[in-house]
Design a protein around this motif. Structure first.
Motif, PDB file in Angstrom:
ATOM      1  N   PRO A  63      71.643  19.160  63.714  1.00 15.75           N
ATOM      2  CA  PRO A  63      72.752  18.974  62.926  1.00 15.75           C
ATOM      3  C   PRO A  63      73.147  19.737  61.641  1.00 15.75           C
ATOM      4  O   PRO A  63      72.077  19.759  60.713  1.00 15.75           O
ATOM      5  CB  PRO A  63      72.797  17.284  62.394  1.00 15.75           C
ATOM      6  CG  PRO A  63      71.331  17.113  62.384  1.00 15.75           C
ATOM      7  CD  PRO A  63      70.707  18.059  63.561  1.00 15.75           C
ATOM      8  N   THR A  91      74.038  19.742  58.452  1.00 18.63           N
ATOM      9  CA  THR A  91      74.072  18.940  57.292  1.00 18.63           C
ATOM     10  C   THR A  91      73.132  19.086  56.154  1.00 18.63           C
ATOM     11  O   THR A  91      72.126  20.263  56.432  1.00 18.63           O
ATOM     12  CB  THR A  91      73.810  17.560  57.488  1.00 18.63           C
ATOM     13  OG1 THR A  91      72.278  17.545  58.050  1.00 18.63           O
ATOM     14  CG2 THR A  91      74.502  16.790  58.664  1.00 18.63           C
ATOM     15  N   LEU A  92      73.356  18.717  55.013  1.00 15.26           N
ATOM     16  CA  LEU A  92      72.338  18.949  53.863  1.00 15.26           C
ATOM     17  C   LEU A  92      71.068  18.430  53.979  1.00 15.26           C
ATOM     18  O   LEU A  92      70.148  19.104  53.480  1.00 15.26           O
ATOM     19  CB  LEU A  92      73.002  18.361  52.443  1.00 15.26           C
ATOM     20  CG  LEU A  92      72.429  18.639  51.117  1.00 15.26           C
ATOM     21  CD1 LEU A  92      72.417  20.082  51.015  1.00 15.26           C
ATOM     22  CD2 LEU A  92      73.204  17.929  49.950  1.00 15.26           C
ATOM     23  N   ASP A  93      71.012  17.184  54.765  1.00 14.75           N
ATOM     24  CA  ASP A  93      69.737  16.722  55.211  1.00 14.75           C
ATOM     25  C   ASP A  93      68.805  17.665  55.822  1.00 14.75           C
ATOM     26  O   ASP A  93      67.524  18.007  55.592  1.00 14.75           O
ATOM     27  CB  ASP A  93      69.692  15.603  55.748  1.00 14.75           C
ATOM     28  CG  ASP A  93      68.507  14.798  55.949  1.00 14.75           C
ATOM     29  OD1 ASP A  93      67.595  14.695  54.918  1.00 14.75           O
ATOM     30  OD2 ASP A  93      68.149  14.505  57.127  1.00 14.75           O
ATOM     31  N   THR A  94      69.663  18.490  56.816  1.00 14.91           N
ATOM     32  CA  THR A  94      68.713  19.576  57.628  1.00 14.91           C
ATOM     33  C   THR A  94      68.361  20.597  56.754  1.00 14.91           C
ATOM     34  O   THR A  94      67.159  21.101  56.651  1.00 14.91           O
ATOM     35  CB  THR A  94      69.654  19.961  58.714  1.00 14.91           C
ATOM     36  OG1 THR A  94      69.947  18.737  59.556  1.00 14.91           O
ATOM     37  CG2 THR A  94      69.069  20.906  59.682  1.00 14.91           C
TER      38      THR A  94
END
Length: 496
Positions: free
Chosen positions: A218, A220-223
């Motif tokens: 994904p 995303t910032l989390d990734t």
């Protein structure tokens, strides 16, 4: 120079010199054969399918042959990179690993553009020698598992391979001795039906070329926060190993390489490798030594062909390559380790002449690398140790000599040497504050003030004299020292 001669000069050597062309082609073939089991082994370390490591070695070698800054150097999947990214693959899966490889490539391009390669000048020779020697030891140690719990026939094959590589160059150097050794040992084991471990036992070889694609993660910032620490660590380790290897090849070939281009090139190669689903990599010292020192390659053609031959061998000649006995490749790597080790550095005559501090730095570098199996950590520890040794040695060069005037009304302290944090600490205690006359002159014409610690020490000396009602005059400062002293004097906490 005529137009024809100018055009000829622009062409690579291998285009108009058949001897060079032959050397480069055969060197690329030998390196490709040696890359296969290595790439499979590093895939196992990273916890991925063998094809992922082989694809990485293919794309890294082909791309770096075009964009790299050091001709004839081999880049592929490496153990150092595999160790860094293995935990990410274990915890989050292959998609995150591939995304980290791409991000690591971006980091390397940025670091290269910022001039990280210039930091190489701060790595002393004793660390470089330790790097080379520890590398030779690691290459040798990596072969030991291939010689444990194996059929007895492996050992005579190993000895035979070594004997062939030592003796064959006396007959001819047209064909690289490692290639001759690999072919002869393979023919012997297959023809005689000798059951020994082979390349095929390491894992299945890929049957098709890699296909480009995006990592399955994904966006995303989390990734990004998950992969960034691993990507940055991989970028640093990869750059350090690549730049150290480039410096070593520069010395071996007596040629210069563009370290900034190499840094950016490593990044581009890792970005491409990531988009093709590879595990990333950097310069490989063992394979580079096979290419440059053993096979005599000097151009980008050998690097390109190492990657190209790797895929051809896997896809077209997979069954034949699978039958190559591991003993043949172990023999090649043992020869590489002996050729890589700087035997002159440990000769008794050399050790007697070398300063103890430099021998200590070399030993610490070797021990750290061998203990951690990480060349980057060893280089950092060795460099820091060298700086401490240097600082300690230079600290003793600062001397203070008092010269009283004939009438006893003034004393001149002549300071000689380099004033920095290590030497200035002892400076304050070398003045006779209660016994000196009312006027004190500190002559720094034979000294240089390097840092705030030295300015603070001079301030402390003035303060101690002032508390006793005595005046201090500082003279002889050169321009850089005067600028630093004027800027910081009286502004440093604790200087009064």
């Amino acid at each position: 120079m005529t137009p024809a001669a100018r055009l000829r000069a622009l062409k690579p050597d291998w285009l108009h010199d058949p001897k060079v062309w032959r050397t480069e082609v055969l060197a690329g073939l030998v390196v490709a054969l040696a890359l296969i089991p290595e790439a499979i082994s590093f895939s196992i370390i990273a916890g991925v399918d063998p094809a992922i490591g082989l694809f990485a070695s293919f794309t890294m070698a082909v791309v770096i042959s075009v964009v790299g800054g050091r001709r004839a150097m081999i880049s592929a999947a490496t153990g150092a990179v595999a160790l860094v990214i293995a935990p990410l693959n274990r915890e989050h899966g292959l998609g995150y690993l591939v995304a980290a490889v791409i991000l690591a490539g971006v980091f390397q391009v940025v670091l290269g553009a910022l001039g990280v390669a210039k930091l190489m000048r701060f790595i002393p020779r004793s660390v470089m020698v330790g790097f080379v020697n520890s590398l030779a030891i690691l290459i040798f140690m990596a072969q030991i598992p291939e010689l444990r719990d194996v059929p007895w026939a492996v050992y005579p094959l190993l000895v035979g391979g070594l004997a062939l590589m030592v003796s064959f160059p006396r007959i001819t150097t047209v064909v690289p001795a490692p290639l001759v050794s690999i072919v002869i040992l393979t023919v012997i084991t297959v023809a005689a039906g000798i059951a020994v471990p082979t390349v095929g036992d390491k894992g299945a070889l890929p049957s098709s070329l890699p296909v480009p694609g995006l990592p399955d993660v994904p966006l995303t910032l989390d990734t990004l926060t998950t992969i960034a620490p691993y990507a940055f660590a991989m970028a640093l380790v990869g750059l350090m190993e690549s730049l150290m290897t480039a410096k070593l090849v520069d010395e071996i070939t007596d040629t210069h390489s563009d370290k900034t281009r190499e840094s950016i090139g490593q990044g581009i190669a890792n970005i491409v490798t990531g988009f093709f689903g590879g595990m990333g990599g950097c310069a490989m010292i063992g394979q580079t030594m096979i290419n440059v020192k053993v096979s005599g390659a000097r151009t980008r053609l050998s690097t390109f062909l190492a990657g190209a031959f790797l895929m051809v061998l896997c896809i077209v000649f997979g069954p034949v390559v699978s039958d190559i006995p591991m003993a043949a490749l172990v023999a090649v790597m043992v020869m590489v380790s002996f050729a890589t080790f700087d035997w002159h550095s440990v000769a008794p005559r050399t050790l007697k002449r070398m300063p103890t501090g430099e021998i200590g730095v070399m030993v610490i570098t070797v021990v750290t690398v061998v203990a951690t199996h990480n060349l980057a950590i060893g280089v950092v520890v060795g460099s820091v140790t060298a700086m401490v040794v240097f600082a300690k040695r230079v600290a003793h060069f600062a001397e203070v000599t008092p010269v009283p005037s004939p009438d006893g009304s003034t004393v001149v302290y002549r300071v000689t040497g380099e004033l920095f944090f290590a030497s200035s600490n002892d400076l304050v205690g070398q003045f006779d504050y209660p016994g000196d006359p009312d006027r004190v002159v500190i002559d720094l014409s034979a000294a240089h003030v390097w840092d705030a610690s030295s300015v603070a020490a001079l301030d402390a000396i003035e303060t101690k004299y002032r508390q006793r009602g005595k005046t201090v005059e500082i003279t002889g400062l050169n321009d850089p020292s005067a600028d630093l002293h004027d800027k910081l004097s009286g502004e440093l906490a604790g200087s009064h």
